[in-house]
Every structure is written in structure tokens, then in C-alpha cells.
Design a protein around this motif. Structure first.
Motif, PDB file in Angstrom:
ATOM      1  N   ASN A   7       0.821  -1.211   0.000  1.00 32.41           N
ATOM      2  CA  ASN A   7       0.000   0.000   0.000  1.00 32.41           C
ATOM      3  C   ASN A   7       0.855   1.260   0.000  1.00 32.41           C
ATOM      4  OD1 ASN A   7      -2.279  -1.536  -0.010  1.00 32.41           O
ATOM      5  ND2 ASN A   7      -2.651  -1.356   2.180  1.00 32.41           N
ATOM      6  N   THR A   8       2.010   1.207   0.655  1.00 31.08           N
ATOM      7  CA  THR A   8       2.877   2.388   0.699  1.00 31.08           C
ATOM      8  C   THR A   8       3.391   2.746  -0.694  1.00 31.08           C
ATOM      9  OG1 THR A   8       4.738   0.957   1.278  1.00 31.08           O
ATOM     10  CG2 THR A   8       3.614   2.085   3.094  1.00 31.08           C
ATOM     11  N   VAL A   9       3.682   1.746  -1.501  1.00 29.36           N
ATOM     12  CA  VAL A   9       4.149   1.988  -2.871  1.00 29.36           C
ATOM     13  C   VAL A   9       3.009   2.564  -3.711  1.00 29.36           C
ATOM     14  CG1 VAL A   9       5.002   0.884  -4.982  1.00 29.36           C
ATOM     15  CG2 VAL A   9       5.956   0.247  -2.766  1.00 29.36           C
ATOM     16  N   LEU A  10       1.806   2.003  -3.563  1.00 27.82           N
ATOM     17  CA  LEU A  10       0.658   2.500  -4.311  1.00 27.82           C
ATOM     18  C   LEU A  10       0.337   3.950  -3.933  1.00 27.82           C
ATOM     19  CD1 LEU A  10      -1.663  -0.633  -4.246  1.00 27.82           C
ATOM     20  CD2 LEU A  10      -0.266   0.207  -6.150  1.00 27.82           C
ATOM     21  N   SER A  11       0.412   4.260  -2.644  1.00 22.56           N
ATOM     22  CA  SER A  11       0.129   5.637  -2.225  1.00 22.56           C
ATOM     23  C   SER A  11       1.227   6.587  -2.718  1.00 22.56           C
ATOM     24  CB  SER A  11      -0.044   5.729  -0.708  1.00 22.56           C
ATOM     25  OG  SER A  11       1.132   5.369  -0.041  1.00 22.56           O
ATOM     26  N   ILE A  17       1.482  10.811  -9.275  1.00 21.27           N
ATOM     27  CA  ILE A  17       0.542  11.087 -10.363  1.00 21.27           C
ATOM     28  C   ILE A  17      -0.292  12.328 -10.042  1.00 21.27           C
ATOM     29  CG2 ILE A  17      -1.523  10.200 -11.531  1.00 21.27           C
ATOM     30  CD1 ILE A  17      -0.111   7.426 -11.429  1.00 21.27           C
ATOM     31  N   ASP A  18      -0.720  12.469  -8.783  1.00 19.64           N
ATOM     32  CA  ASP A  18      -1.449  13.677  -8.387  1.00 19.64           C
ATOM     33  C   ASP A  18      -0.619  14.935  -8.634  1.00 19.64           C
ATOM     34  OD1 ASP A  18      -4.007  12.923  -7.588  1.00 19.64           O
ATOM     35  OD2 ASP A  18      -3.431  12.586  -5.500  1.00 19.64           O
ATOM     36  N   GLY A  19       0.667  14.876  -8.320  1.00 22.76           N
ATOM     37  CA  GLY A  19       1.512  16.067  -8.414  1.00 22.76           C
ATOM     38  C   GLY A  19       2.244  16.248  -9.726  1.00 22.76           C
ATOM     39  N   GLU A  20       2.702  15.164 -10.330  1.00 23.47           N
ATOM     40  CA  GLU A  20       3.559  15.250 -11.520  1.00 23.47           C
ATOM     41  C   GLU A  20       2.970  14.518 -12.714  1.00 23.47           C
ATOM     42  OE1 GLU A  20       6.430  16.947 -11.446  1.00 23.47           O
ATOM     43  OE2 GLU A  20       6.301  17.350  -9.305  1.00 23.47           O
ATOM     44  N   GLY A  21       1.708  14.100 -12.609  1.00 26.22           N
ATOM     45  CA  GLY A  21       1.154  13.254 -13.650  1.00 26.22           C
ATOM     46  C   GLY A  21      -0.060  13.828 -14.332  1.00 26.22           C
ATOM     47  N   ASP A  22      -0.610  13.014 -15.220  1.00 25.22           N
ATOM     48  CA  ASP A  22      -1.826  13.386 -15.927  1.00 25.22           C
ATOM     49  C   ASP A  22      -2.691  12.147 -16.113  1.00 25.22           C
ATOM     50  OD1 ASP A  22      -1.265  12.446 -19.006  1.00 25.22           O
ATOM     51  OD2 ASP A  22       0.562  13.131 -18.026  1.00 25.22           O
ATOM     52  N   VAL A  23      -3.988  12.355 -16.053  1.00 27.54           N
ATOM     53  CA  VAL A  23      -4.973  11.299 -16.242  1.00 27.54           C
ATOM     54  C   VAL A  23      -6.019  11.865 -17.182  1.00 27.54           C
ATOM     55  CG1 VAL A  23      -6.753   9.888 -15.148  1.00 27.54           C
ATOM     56  CG2 VAL A  23      -4.621  10.363 -13.931  1.00 27.54           C
ATOM     57  N   GLY A  24      -6.370  11.127 -18.218  1.00 28.12           N
ATOM     58  CA  GLY A  24      -7.383  11.667 -19.105  1.00 28.12           C
ATOM     59  C   GLY A  24      -7.824  10.717 -20.183  1.00 28.12           C
ATOM     60  N   ILE A  25      -8.816  11.180 -20.920  1.00 33.07           N
ATOM     61  CA  ILE A  25      -9.327  10.489 -22.096  1.00 33.07           C
ATOM     62  C   ILE A  25      -9.011  11.405 -23.269  1.00 33.07           C
ATOM     63  CG2 ILE A  25     -11.361   9.580 -23.264  1.00 33.07           C
ATOM     64  CD1 ILE A  25     -12.584   9.282 -20.398  1.00 33.07           C
ATOM     65  N   VAL A  26      -8.225  10.906 -24.198  1.00 31.06           N
ATOM     66  CA  VAL A  26      -7.695  11.724 -25.284  1.00 31.06           C
ATOM     67  C   VAL A  26      -8.281  11.243 -26.608  1.00 31.06           C
ATOM     68  CG1 VAL A  26      -5.585  12.497 -26.418  1.00 31.06           C
ATOM     69  CG2 VAL A  26      -5.566  11.989 -23.980  1.00 31.06           C
ATOM     70  N   GLU A  27      -8.709  12.183 -27.436  1.00 31.74           N
ATOM     71  CA  GLU A  27      -9.196  11.850 -28.767  1.00 31.74           C
ATOM     72  C   GLU A  27      -8.019  11.805 -29.725  1.00 31.74           C
ATOM     73  OE1 GLU A  27     -12.125  13.581 -32.272  1.00 31.74           O
ATOM     74  OE2 GLU A  27     -11.928  14.666 -30.390  1.00 31.74           O
ATOM     75  N   LEU A  93      -5.136   2.489  -8.085  1.00 35.83           N
ATOM     76  CA  LEU A  93      -4.678   3.721  -7.438  1.00 35.83           C
ATOM     77  C   LEU A  93      -5.812   4.605  -6.931  1.00 35.83           C
ATOM     78  CD1 LEU A  93      -1.843   4.706  -9.924  1.00 35.83           C
ATOM     79  CD2 LEU A  93      -1.569   3.828  -7.598  1.00 35.83           C
ATOM     80  N   LEU A  94      -7.031   4.360  -7.374  1.00 42.42           N
ATOM     81  CA  LEU A  94      -8.162   5.232  -7.051  1.00 42.42           C
ATOM     82  C   LEU A  94      -8.317   5.543  -5.559  1.00 42.42           C
ATOM     83  CD1 LEU A  94     -10.280   6.800  -8.586  1.00 42.42           C
ATOM     84  CD2 LEU A  94     -11.799   4.852  -8.391  1.00 42.42           C
ATOM     85  N   PRO A  95      -8.175   4.575  -4.654  1.00 37.67           N
ATOM     86  CA  PRO A  95      -8.321   4.910  -3.228  1.00 37.67           C
ATOM     87  C   PRO A  95      -7.269   5.888  -2.713  1.00 37.67           C
ATOM     88  CG  PRO A  95      -8.375   2.525  -3.558  1.00 37.67           C
ATOM     89  CD  PRO A  95      -7.994   3.146  -4.862  1.00 37.67           C
ATOM     90  N   LYS A 105     -11.838   8.380 -12.073  1.00 37.38           N
ATOM     91  CA  LYS A 105     -13.142   7.705 -12.071  1.00 37.38           C
ATOM     92  C   LYS A 105     -13.748   7.692 -13.470  1.00 37.38           C
ATOM     93  CE  LYS A 105     -14.742   8.310  -7.331  1.00 37.38           C
ATOM     94  NZ  LYS A 105     -15.767   8.940  -6.473  1.00 37.38           N
ATOM     95  N   ALA A 106     -13.655   8.807 -14.177  1.00 36.75           N
ATOM     96  CA  ALA A 106     -14.191   8.876 -15.546  1.00 36.75           C
ATOM     97  C   ALA A 106     -13.430   7.934 -16.472  1.00 36.75           C
ATOM     98  CB  ALA A 106     -14.121  10.307 -16.065  1.00 36.75           C
ATOM     99  N   ALA A 107     -12.122   7.885 -16.331  1.00 40.59           N
ATOM    100  CA  ALA A 107     -11.309   7.014 -17.190  1.00 40.59           C
ATOM    101  C   ALA A 107     -11.578   5.545 -16.912  1.00 40.59           C
ATOM    102  CB  ALA A 107      -9.830   7.331 -16.987  1.00 40.59           C
ATOM    103  N   VAL A 108     -11.766   5.177 -15.662  1.00 45.63           N
ATOM    104  CA  VAL A 108     -12.050   3.783 -15.306  1.00 45.63           C
ATOM    105  C   VAL A 108     -13.431   3.378 -15.835  1.00 45.63           C
ATOM    106  CG1 VAL A 108     -12.533   2.244 -13.367  1.00 45.63           C
ATOM    107  CG2 VAL A 108     -10.505   3.690 -13.327  1.00 45.63           C
TER     108      VAL A 108
END
Length: 127
Positions: A7-11, A17-27, A93-95, A105-108
Motif C-alpha cells: 500500500n505504501t508503494v501505491l500511495s 501522479i497527483d503532483g507530476e502526472g496526468d490522467v485523461g481520455i484523449v481523442e 490507485l483510485l483509493p 473515475k471517468a477514465a475507469v
């Protein structure tokens, strides 16, 4: 994905990802084609290789090394994961995600189907 990830690695990865990443749906479109395709993507960019390397070790994906440019003159490491593998990583990673939770949540929730025919299009309900 490695199923025995502490869990420590996942957190830690979620924080990166929260600070240096990006999450999205790309066309995306290929060439001059009018056919649209939507891709779920998660990524992280950092000047230190450890975060992107750890993400690749846990979830798979690719790391690109970007040559130094601009004033900082530092090498940048970019980890990226797409489609079903990205969805699985985000589900795990969602939790732990805070800032990118809504996008994750949208991507999942997005349906992904393999485009086996050249003219296969998403319906309005699937978008």
C-alpha cells in the motif's frame, strides 16, 4: 500488474501522479482519417528516473527520455500507460488519488473496445 504491491508503494505512486502526472481520455485520429478514437491515458513526468521507473515496474507501460532543453538543462523521464492497462492501474490507485480522483473515475468507467474494423465508431452512448 504485480499483484503484491505494498500500500505504501501505491500511495507513493498516486502522490506522484497527483503532483507530476496526468490522467485523461484523449481523442486521437490517424492521418487524414475522419474516424475518431478515444484513448485512456495515465502518465507521469519527472526529472528523476525513480518515479517513472517504479510506475513501469508495477504497472508496465513505456518510459521516454526527453533530452534537456531550455534553461533547466535537465533530462526528463516520461512514463505512460494507455487503454486497459491504464484503466487497471487507475482502478488500483483510485483509493489513494486525491487531486486526479475525478478524472480517474471517468477514465475507469469508460468502455474500451478494440478497433478491429477500420470503420468502427463509438456510439453516442459510449462517448
Amino acid at each position: 500488474m504485480n499483484t503484491r504491491v505494498p500500500n505504501t508503494v501505491l500511495s507513493y505512486l498516486a502522490g506522484l501522479i497527483d503532483g507530476e502526472g496526468d490522467v485523461g481520455i484523449v481523442e486521437t485520429r490517424s492521418g487524414r482519417s475522419l474516424h475518431r478514437q478515444f484513448v485512456v491515458r495515465v502518465g507521469m513526468t519527472n526529472t528523476h528516473r525513480y518515479g517513472p521507473w517504479l510506475a513501469r515496474k508495477v504497472f508496465g507501460g513505456h518510459i521516454n527520455r526527453v533530452a534537456p532543453r531550455g534553461l533547466s538543462r535537465r533530462v526528463i523521464f516520461r512514463w505512460q500507460l494507455t487503454n486497459r492497462k491504464a484503466q487497471e492501474a487507475l482502478r488500483v490507485l483510485l483509493p489513494y488519488l486525491r487531486l486526479k480522483r475525478r478524472q480517474a473515475k471517468a477514465a475507469v468507467a469508460m468502455k474500451i473496445r478494440k478497433n478491429t474494423e477500420k470503420r468502427l465508431r463509438l456510439t453516442k452512448e459510449e462517448i
